[in-house]
Write an enzyme that holds these catalytic residues in place. Structure first.
Site, PDB file in Angstrom:
ATOM      1  N   CYS A  46       0.795  -1.224   0.000  1.00 45.76           N
ATOM      2  CA  CYS A  46       0.000   0.000   0.000  1.00 45.76           C
ATOM      3  C   CYS A  46       0.832   1.281   0.000  1.00 45.76           C
ATOM      4  O   CYS A  46       0.783   2.052   0.948  1.00 45.76           O
ATOM      5  CB  CYS A  46      -0.914   0.019   1.220  1.00 45.76           C
ATOM      6  SG  CYS A  46      -2.200   1.284   1.093  1.00 45.76           S
ATOM      7  N   VAL A  52      -2.495   4.949  -3.980  1.00 43.62           N
ATOM      8  CA  VAL A  52      -3.349   3.765  -4.055  1.00 43.62           C
ATOM      9  C   VAL A  52      -4.349   3.753  -2.892  1.00 43.62           C
ATOM     10  O   VAL A  52      -3.965   3.540  -1.758  1.00 43.62           O
ATOM     11  CB  VAL A  52      -2.491   2.490  -3.996  1.00 43.62           C
ATOM     12  CG1 VAL A  52      -3.381   1.265  -4.110  1.00 43.62           C
ATOM     13  CG2 VAL A  52      -1.471   2.520  -5.119  1.00 43.62           C
ATOM     14  N   PRO A  53      -5.628   3.994  -3.200  1.00 38.65           N
ATOM     15  CA  PRO A  53      -6.669   3.971  -2.160  1.00 38.65           C
ATOM     16  C   PRO A  53      -6.963   2.553  -1.703  1.00 38.65           C
ATOM     17  O   PRO A  53      -8.023   2.004  -1.975  1.00 38.65           O
ATOM     18  CB  PRO A  53      -7.867   4.611  -2.854  1.00 38.65           C
ATOM     19  CG  PRO A  53      -7.685   4.280  -4.308  1.00 38.65           C
ATOM     20  CD  PRO A  53      -6.186   4.237  -4.531  1.00 38.65           C
ATOM     21  N   CYS A  54      -6.018   1.961  -1.006  1.00 36.22           N
ATOM     22  CA  CYS A  54      -6.175   0.567  -0.579  1.00 36.22           C
ATOM     23  C   CYS A  54      -7.388   0.375   0.318  1.00 36.22           C
ATOM     24  O   CYS A  54      -7.872  -0.734   0.485  1.00 36.22           O
ATOM     25  CB  CYS A  54      -4.910   0.109   0.135  1.00 36.22           C
ATOM     26  SG  CYS A  54      -4.193   1.373   1.180  1.00 36.22           S
ATOM     27  N   HIS A  55      -7.925   1.453   0.882  1.00 38.57           N
ATOM     28  CA  HIS A  55      -9.100   1.324   1.762  1.00 38.57           C
ATOM     29  C   HIS A  55     -10.350   0.973   0.958  1.00 38.57           C
ATOM     30  O   HIS A  55     -11.358   0.594   1.516  1.00 38.57           O
ATOM     31  CB  HIS A  55      -9.291   2.614   2.546  1.00 38.57           C
ATOM     32  CG  HIS A  55      -9.636   3.795   1.703  1.00 38.57           C
ATOM     33  ND1 HIS A  55      -8.679   4.634   1.174  1.00 38.57           N
ATOM     34  CD2 HIS A  55     -10.838   4.257   1.274  1.00 38.57           C
ATOM     35  CE1 HIS A  55      -9.310   5.572   0.478  1.00 38.57           C
ATOM     36  NE2 HIS A  55     -10.604   5.370   0.506  1.00 38.57           N
TER      37      HIS A  55
END
Length: 104
Positions: A46, A52-55
């Site tokens: 991440c 990178v909007p890993c959420h």
DNA sequence: GCAGTGACCGTGA
DNA sequence: CTCACGGCCACTG
């Protein structure tokens, strides 16, 4: 570049606000039907620097990742709710309403 | 350089 | 119906 991770990051980056994607779906999109683990590891990396909007990435049940508790309990859920994502009483994202579907 | 592990998914028995 | 295992890539020790 030329790496599976970059492929995953590219897709996650294309996820618009209010939408979420599952590891398995991303794995299929990168050409790794059985490579869901790779997506999970890619998320673990991440790199915030990559934007990178890993959420916005959840498991197939729509459950948020426990790893987000690093910033506090329910961090990922708070971020998704802030984008307008609906959650079920079970604490999972309503994939039927917010599952991201790549147009092309 | 080698081996093990990891925010998972799908299929088989 | 349920339980269990394999598989894929990259990174760390």
């Amino acid at each position: 570049m030329s790496g599976v991770f970059e492929q995953v990051y590219a897709l996650v980056r294309q996820i618009p606000p209010g939408k979420v994607a599952t590891y398995g779906q991303l794995a299929h999109l990168i050409g790794r039907p059985r490579g869901a683990r790779l997506v999970g590891y890619a998320m673990s990396a991440c790199p915030s620097s990559a934007g990178v909007p890993c959420h916005r990435v959840v498991n197939r049940f729509g459950g948020t990742t426990a790893a987000f508790d690093t910033f506090g309990p329910g961090t990922q859920r708070a971020l998704l709710e802030a984008e307008g994502v609906a959650f079920t009483p079970e604490g999972c994202v309503d994939l039927s309403l917010h599952l991201w579907q790549p147009l092309f």
